[in-house]
Design an enzyme around this catalytic site. Structure first.
Site, PDB file in Angstrom:
ATOM      1  N   ILE A  58       0.851  -1.250  -0.049  1.00 57.56           N
ATOM      2  CA  ILE A  58       0.062  -0.013  -0.055  1.00 57.56           C
ATOM      3  C   ILE A  58       0.833   1.329  -0.063  1.00 57.56           C
ATOM      4  O   ILE A  58       2.014   1.344   0.755  1.00 57.56           O
ATOM      5  CB  ILE A  58      -0.830  -0.009   1.265  1.00 57.56           C
ATOM      6  CG1 ILE A  58      -1.952   1.136   1.237  1.00 57.56           C
ATOM      7  CG2 ILE A  58      -0.244  -0.053   2.351  1.00 57.56           C
ATOM      8  CD1 ILE A  58      -3.041   1.040   2.216  1.00 57.56           C
ATOM      9  N   SER A  59       0.691   1.968  -0.941  1.00 53.23           N
ATOM     10  CA  SER A  59       1.604   3.331  -0.876  1.00 53.23           C
ATOM     11  C   SER A  59       1.543   4.308   0.190  1.00 53.23           C
ATOM     12  O   SER A  59       0.464   4.011   0.983  1.00 53.23           O
ATOM     13  CB  SER A  59       1.174   4.168  -2.199  1.00 53.23           C
ATOM     14  OG  SER A  59       1.393   3.400  -3.613  1.00 53.23           O
TER      15      SER A  59
END
Length: 212
Positions: free
Chosen positions: A53-54
């Protein structure tokens, strides 16, 4: 998170709608239990199957660049955890999101439904070719990096539509590129150097012409 990582010095995100949504959406709900204590830190996090997940800033920056409108229909390529789709669901009318890793796609679909995001449509499959039967889209966001912009995604943009996509080879320099479609022309602007997981599936295969 919003004050320091999104609006803070050197970050300078300003879209009030994006900041409001990211300030109330529970990011930790989209992260595996063992990583939740780090959910709001300024870094990407693993979500399994070699995917991440960024970091919050990248999510906010891409969303602000895309500039989703309340009436928009948006395509996301690379559902991942479902966090980006949840943000878009709060900002647009309909979101269509595709994930090639089946386990991640099913978990994200479950979490999106559990959290009440009823305007998100999920699919397990190869996002390189988009979602033709739902096209055209007002905007497209891609959260994995192909070597070049997939032509099928450009074709599925409305005239005047925009796309935000990381482009470049794995483990090397990548650019976050903002595109706008103007009739038969596509305007491109590099907006940020980035490092994303690669797009898999048909990313390197040419589109075959239809059989005669």
């Amino acid at each position: 998170m919003v004050a320091e990582q999104l609006r803070g010095h050197g970050r300078n995100l300003t879209n009030a709608r994006v900041l409001e949504v990211m300030g109330r959406l529970p990011r930790h709900e989209f992260i595996p239990q063992k990583q939740r204590s780090s959910a709001y830190e300024d870094c990407p996090l693993p979500i399994g199957k070699g995917q991440t997940i960024s970091q919050p800033f990248i999510v906010g920056f891409m969303t602000e660049q895309l500039d989703p409108q309340p009436t928009d229909k948006i395509l996301e390529v690379g559902t991942g955890s479902g966090y980006q789709a949840a943000i878009l669901a709060e900002l647009a009318a309909q979101v269509y999101t595709i994930e090639i890793v089946e386990d991640l796609g099913r978990q994200a679909a479950y979490d999106l439904k559990r959290l009440g995001h009823t305007n998100v449509h999920t699919r397990i499959g190869d996002g390189y070719r988009g979602w033709p039967e739902a096209a055209p889209f007002d905007a497209i966001i891609v959260t994995c990096a192909p070597d070049d912009v997939p032509r099928p995604l450009v074709d599925q943009l409305k005239d005047g539509g925009r796309m935000i996509i990381p482009v470049g080879p794995t483990g090397s320099h990548q650019d976050l590129v903002l595109l706008r479609k103007r009739g038969n022309r596509v305007e491109k602007q590099s907006v940020l150097p980035v490092l994303f997981v690669p797009m898999t599936g048909d990313r390197g295969k040419p589109t075959r012409p239809p059989a005669p």
